[in-house]
Design a protein around this motif. Structure first.
Motif, mmCIF file in Angstrom:
data_model
loop_
_atom_site.group_PDB
_atom_site.id
_atom_site.type_symbol
_atom_site.label_atom_id
_atom_site.label_comp_id
_atom_site.label_asym_id
_atom_site.label_seq_id
_atom_site.Cartn_x
_atom_site.Cartn_y
_atom_site.Cartn_z
ATOM 1 N N LEU A 50 0.851 -1.184 0.000
ATOM 2 C CA LEU A 50 0.000 0.000 0.000
ATOM 3 C C LEU A 50 0.889 1.236 0.000
ATOM 4 C CD1 LEU A 50 -2.703 -0.921 2.681
ATOM 5 C CD2 LEU A 50 -2.899 -1.045 0.196
ATOM 6 N N VAL A 51 0.525 2.196 -0.815
ATOM 7 C CA VAL A 51 1.213 3.485 -0.830
ATOM 8 C C VAL A 51 0.141 4.544 -0.575
ATOM 9 C CG1 VAL A 51 2.670 5.076 -2.118
ATOM 10 C CG2 VAL A 51 2.895 2.603 -2.507
ATOM 11 N N VAL A 52 0.298 5.267 0.519
ATOM 12 C CA VAL A 52 -0.669 6.304 0.878
ATOM 13 C C VAL A 52 -0.104 7.638 0.390
ATOM 14 C CG1 VAL A 52 -2.057 7.322 2.711
ATOM 15 C CG2 VAL A 52 -1.257 4.949 2.928
ATOM 16 N N VAL A 53 -0.896 8.343 -0.421
ATOM 17 C CA VAL A 53 -0.449 9.576 -1.067
ATOM 18 C C VAL A 53 -1.486 10.676 -0.864
ATOM 19 C CG1 VAL A 53 0.739 8.165 -2.803
ATOM 20 C CG2 VAL A 53 -1.474 9.140 -3.359
ATOM 21 N N ALA A 54 -1.070 11.908 -1.065
ATOM 22 C CA ALA A 54 -2.000 13.038 -0.992
ATOM 23 C C ALA A 54 -3.016 12.950 -2.119
ATOM 24 C CB ALA A 54 -1.239 14.359 -1.073
ATOM 25 N N GLY A 55 -4.172 13.507 -1.883
ATOM 26 C CA GLY A 55 -5.275 13.419 -2.832
ATOM 27 C C GLY A 55 -5.020 14.016 -4.191
ATOM 28 N N ASP A 56 -4.080 14.945 -4.291
ATOM 29 C CA ASP A 56 -3.785 15.569 -5.581
ATOM 30 C C ASP A 56 -2.558 14.968 -6.261
ATOM 31 O OD1 ASP A 56 -1.946 16.617 -3.758
ATOM 32 O OD2 ASP A 56 -1.996 18.639 -4.611
ATOM 33 N N VAL A 68 3.172 -1.202 4.153
ATOM 34 C CA VAL A 68 2.609 0.130 3.946
ATOM 35 C C VAL A 68 3.741 1.144 3.807
ATOM 36 C CG1 VAL A 68 1.187 1.962 4.971
ATOM 37 C CG2 VAL A 68 0.546 -0.447 5.278
ATOM 38 N N PHE A 69 3.595 2.026 2.822
ATOM 39 C CA PHE A 69 4.543 3.113 2.600
ATOM 40 C C PHE A 69 3.746 4.410 2.540
ATOM 41 C CE2 PHE A 69 6.273 -0.742 0.913
ATOM 42 C CZ PHE A 69 7.595 -0.734 1.343
ATOM 43 N N LEU A 70 4.323 5.481 3.068
ATOM 44 C CA LEU A 70 3.676 6.782 3.062
ATOM 45 C C LEU A 70 4.468 7.705 2.145
ATOM 46 C CD1 LEU A 70 3.017 7.214 6.901
ATOM 47 C CD2 LEU A 70 1.499 6.224 5.170
ATOM 48 N N ASP A 71 3.770 8.401 1.260
ATOM 49 C CA ASP A 71 4.437 9.290 0.324
ATOM 50 C C ASP A 71 4.597 10.692 0.921
ATOM 51 O OD1 ASP A 71 5.387 9.560 -2.614
ATOM 52 O OD2 ASP A 71 4.146 11.331 -2.248
ATOM 53 N N VAL A 72 5.724 11.306 0.620
ATOM 54 C CA VAL A 72 6.032 12.639 1.151
ATOM 55 C C VAL A 72 5.062 13.711 0.676
ATOM 56 C CG1 VAL A 72 8.478 12.107 1.482
ATOM 57 C CG2 VAL A 72 7.716 13.118 -0.677
ATOM 58 N N SER A 73 4.255 13.423 -0.329
ATOM 59 C CA SER A 73 3.270 14.409 -0.802
ATOM 60 C C SER A 73 2.307 14.835 0.305
ATOM 61 C CB SER A 73 2.486 13.858 -1.999
ATOM 62 O OG SER A 73 1.801 12.659 -1.658
ATOM 63 N N MET A 74 2.129 13.997 1.327
ATOM 64 C CA MET A 74 1.228 14.329 2.441
ATOM 65 C C MET A 74 1.862 15.267 3.451
ATOM 66 S SD MET A 74 -0.738 10.769 3.287
ATOM 67 C CE MET A 74 0.748 9.841 3.606
ATOM 68 N N LYS A 75 3.179 15.346 3.468
ATOM 69 C CA LYS A 75 3.877 16.114 4.504
ATOM 70 C C LYS A 75 3.660 17.618 4.402
ATOM 71 C CE LYS A 75 7.360 12.985 6.141
ATOM 72 N NZ LYS A 75 8.748 12.872 6.581
ATOM 73 N N ARG A 76 2.970 18.079 3.353
ATOM 74 C CA ARG A 76 2.655 19.501 3.215
ATOM 75 C C ARG A 76 1.595 19.951 4.210
ATOM 76 N NH1 ARG A 76 0.249 19.371 -2.494
ATOM 77 N NH2 ARG A 76 -0.201 17.247 -1.843
ATOM 78 N N PHE A 77 0.882 19.005 4.798
ATOM 79 C CA PHE A 77 -0.305 19.326 5.589
ATOM 80 C C PHE A 77 -0.128 18.959 7.057
ATOM 81 C CE2 PHE A 77 -1.580 18.165 1.251
ATOM 82 C CZ PHE A 77 -2.002 19.415 0.831
ATOM 83 N N GLU A 133 2.040 7.686 10.401
ATOM 84 C CA GLU A 133 3.195 6.791 10.503
ATOM 85 C C GLU A 133 2.993 5.771 11.626
ATOM 86 O OE1 GLU A 133 8.001 7.269 11.197
ATOM 87 O OE2 GLU A 133 6.866 8.982 10.431
ATOM 88 N N LYS A 134 2.542 6.253 12.764
ATOM 89 C CA LYS A 134 2.338 5.379 13.929
ATOM 90 C C LYS A 134 1.239 4.342 13.673
ATOM 91 C CE LYS A 134 0.666 5.582 18.701
ATOM 92 N NZ LYS A 134 0.237 6.459 19.799
ATOM 93 N N TYR A 135 0.076 4.797 13.247
ATOM 94 C CA TYR A 135 -1.069 3.891 13.133
ATOM 95 C C TYR A 135 -1.014 2.977 11.909
ATOM 96 C CZ TYR A 135 -3.021 6.966 16.714
ATOM 97 O OH TYR A 135 -3.225 7.691 17.871
ATOM 98 N N GLU A 171 6.462 1.063 6.614
ATOM 99 C CA GLU A 171 7.862 0.676 6.469
ATOM 100 C C GLU A 171 8.743 1.917 6.477
ATOM 101 O OE1 GLU A 171 9.088 -2.656 6.051
ATOM 102 O OE2 GLU A 171 7.046 -3.021 6.763
ATOM 103 N N LYS A 172 8.327 2.928 5.687
ATOM 104 C CA LYS A 172 9.089 4.169 5.608
ATOM 105 C C LYS A 172 8.326 5.177 4.752
ATOM 106 C CE LYS A 172 11.933 2.969 1.588
ATOM 107 N NZ LYS A 172 13.285 2.959 1.063
ATOM 108 N N TRP A 173 8.820 6.401 4.755
ATOM 109 C CA TRP A 173 8.324 7.446 3.866
ATOM 110 C C TRP A 173 9.043 7.293 2.528
ATOM 111 C CZ3 TRP A 173 4.414 10.869 4.714
ATOM 112 C CH2 TRP A 173 3.921 10.943 6.016
ATOM 113 N N VAL A 174 8.310 7.483 1.432
ATOM 114 C CA VAL A 174 8.876 7.378 0.093
ATOM 115 C C VAL A 174 8.510 8.619 -0.715
ATOM 116 C CG1 VAL A 174 8.893 4.844 0.078
ATOM 117 C CG2 VAL A 174 6.868 6.074 -0.771
ATOM 118 N N ASP A 175 9.190 8.788 -1.839
ATOM 119 C CA ASP A 175 8.890 9.885 -2.761
ATOM 120 C C ASP A 175 8.635 9.255 -4.125
ATOM 121 O OD1 ASP A 175 8.713 12.134 -4.330
ATOM 122 O OD2 ASP A 175 10.733 12.863 -3.915
#
Length: 164
Positions: free
Chosen positions: A59-65, A112-121, A143-145, A149-153
């Motif tokens: 799973l890659v979680v990214v900002a809506g835009d 699960v990976f989180l994309d840096v596009s969300m870090k703007r908010f 990140e906690k919940y 694995e890590k933040w990605v771009d």
């Protein structure tokens, strides 16, 4: 029901009452933004892809835009971005399209990976297992919940001047 599993999951953290359930659909970024009364970019969309071996998912979680940048994705994951079909999403993730989230995942092998596009908010709104739910979380809480694995771009085409 998938949202019930997510509520149980967040009960472990005392956050089950923070899950928002809307009277209208939040199955798309636009609908979720309307329901949560935020700009679409603040919706945290969870995208599901086949893993490198093709026998599970990530799973890659990214900002809506944001949109996946195929070159960045391949550089990060050493494989081409291939999304799961709707049946595979339910099988591997346990949530149907429109409610996919990085919480209470059916298969322990899904990373699960989180994309840096969300870090703007300051906060973002991921779904909670149904097509009419969300929860407002900070990026640290994501990140906690999500036990990521890590933040990605791995995204492109988002407005990095937006922030809230």
């Amino acid at each position: 029901m998938s949202i019930e599993k997510v509520k149980e999951y967040f009960a472990e953290y005392g956050r089950e009452d923070d899950i928002l359930e809307f009277d209208q659909s939040s199955a798309t970024v636009e609908l979720a933004a309307q329901a949560a009364n935020v700009i679409p970019a603040r919706i945290a969309k969870t995208l599901s892809f086949k893993n490198k071996a093709g026998d599970n998912a990530i799973l890659v979680v990214v900002a809506g835009d944001a949109k996946i940048d195929n070159k960045k994705y391949k550089a990060e994951f050493a494989t081409k971005a291939k999304m799961l079909n709707p049946d595979e999403v339910v099988e591997y993730i346990g949530h149907a399209i429109g409610g996919v989230c990085p919480f209470a995942i059916a298969n322990d092998g899904v990373k699960v990976f989180l994309d840096v596009s969300m870090k703007r908010f300051s906060t973002v709104f991921p779904a909670c297992g149904s097509s009419n739910s969300a929860i407002e979380l900070t990026c640290d809480e994501m990140e906690k919940y999500s036990h990521c694995e890590k933040w990605v771009d791995v995204c492109k085409a988002y407005d990095d001047t937006l922030s809230e």
